[in-house]
Design a protein around this motif. Structure first.
Motif: not given
Length: 360
Positions: A295-303, A341-353
């Motif tokens: 999921a983190l990979k998908a979110a990174s590529e989409m962001m 972009v803002g929402r994807l950034s927050r999603l990526h941060k939550a997944l990374s955490k």
């Protein structure tokens, strides 16, 4: 100069008239004074010297003729500019009428295509051991029979190389398409035609018509379309899906794996990406370490894709604004992409955490 004339032509005309009257009054005053007091003339009642009167006439002629000539040129310039403005206004009205007629023709064709698509959908039939299924029920049945295979699920959860996986997925779909393609071929051709028709037309409020088109598809129609548009023979359907955000209503949890979302550009999902119920920060703890990684990979590529798209749209808006053209669609898309972009950034941060947390 032209802008001054166009915006203040009435004031300018009044100023020219006032200047003309002032010059006439000044000339009359000077003439009256000269004839009344000039040496050798003795006023109007005294003897008149024709030679001096000729000299006086030459003096006033040399003084006033250039002034009146200049005023004539200015008046001609004002008339030309006003005529030019009227011609431009007529041209703008003609262009507005042409755009209105074009939009009306587009709407008529668009809604006729939607009605035809519904007729085609209702004609789809699938018969098996459980009975006869029609329309959306048949599409639902086809998806269950074609994309619940264990081999598909395993490959979707463990793919790495994009091109290799797409080649495998294309072969897998083609093997299934041999069995059911004759049932839905006209259905997908209809979708491709409508999506291409909206995508290729330069119209205002394209997002509105894209939403109307998205509203025609059920969840299982979107899932079937997800795999269908990845075929080599899809003829640009993937591009239209991304341009029109046709997967905005797609529920990612219904896909075999979240990582499949990276097969499309982020704009394909519109603002629907925030509806990832299983990827929200409050549900991240429910995902396994492997699922978090994918999921983190998908979110990174989409962001990254979304940021590139945002830069591209901003550049296009700048070019249109510089050319004095309408850029309302670009402004709307920029606002939407900034939110995304803002929402994807927050999603990526939550997944990374969540990934950094130790397994319990």
């Amino acid at each position: 100069m032209f802008g001054l004339v166009r915006s203040n032509w009435f004031v300018l005309a009044a100023a020219l008239l006032a200047a003309t009257l002032l010059m006439l009054a000044l000339g009359y005053t000077v003439l009256d004074y000269y004839l009344s007091h000039a040496e050798g003339l003795g006023g109007f009642d005294g003897p008149q010297d024709p030679a001096k009167l000729g000299t006086l006439g030459d003096f006033f002629g040399g003084l006033l003729n250039p002034v009146f000539g200049f005023l004539s040129v200015v008046g001609l310039l004002v008339a030309v500019v006003l005529q030019r403005e009227q011609l431009q206004q007529v041209k703008r009205e003609a262009q507005a009428s042409a755009r209105a007629a074009e939009n009306q023709a587009f709407e008529n064709t668009f809604f006729q295509l939607l009605r035809l698509h519904q007729e085609i959908l209702n004609s789809v039939e699938l018969s098996d051991h459980e009975g006869l299924f029609r329309g959306r029920a048949a599409i639902h049945r086809l998806y269950g029979e074609s994309f619940s295979d264990y081999d598909l699920l395993e490959r979707c959860q463990n793919w790495d190389e994009r091109e290799e996986f797409l080649a495998w997925l294309n072969d897998y779909y083609e093997d299934n398409y041999i069995r059911f393609g004759h049932l839905v071929e006209h259905y997908y051709q209809s979708i491709e035609n409508i999506a291409s028709f909206v995508h290729r037309r330069a119209i205002r409020n394209k997002a509105f018509y894209a939403r109307l088109l998205r509203g025609q598809f059920s969840q299982y129609e979107l899932l079937m379309m997800f795999f269908h548009a990845l075929r080599d023979e899809a003829f640009g359907l993937k591009e239209s899906i991304e341009e029109l955000s046709l997967f905005e209503g797609l529920r990612p949890q219904n896909l075999p794996d979240y990582s499949l979302l990276a097969l499309y550009e982020v704009r394909a999902y519109g603002i629907g990406l925030v509806k990832w119920s299983a990827l929200r920060s409050d549900a991240a703890s429910l995902l396994s370490a492997a699922n978090i990684q994918r999921a983190l990979k998908a979110a990174s590529e989409m962001m990254e894709s979304c940021q590139e798209r945002l830069l591209s749209v901003r550049a296009r808006k700048f070019d249109l604004a510089g050319a004095g053209q309408d850029h309302e669609n670009e402004s709307d898309e920029i606002a939407r992409l900034e939110v995304e972009v803002g929402r994807l950034s927050r999603l990526h941060k939550a997944l990374s955490k969540r990934r950094a947390e130790p397994e319990v």
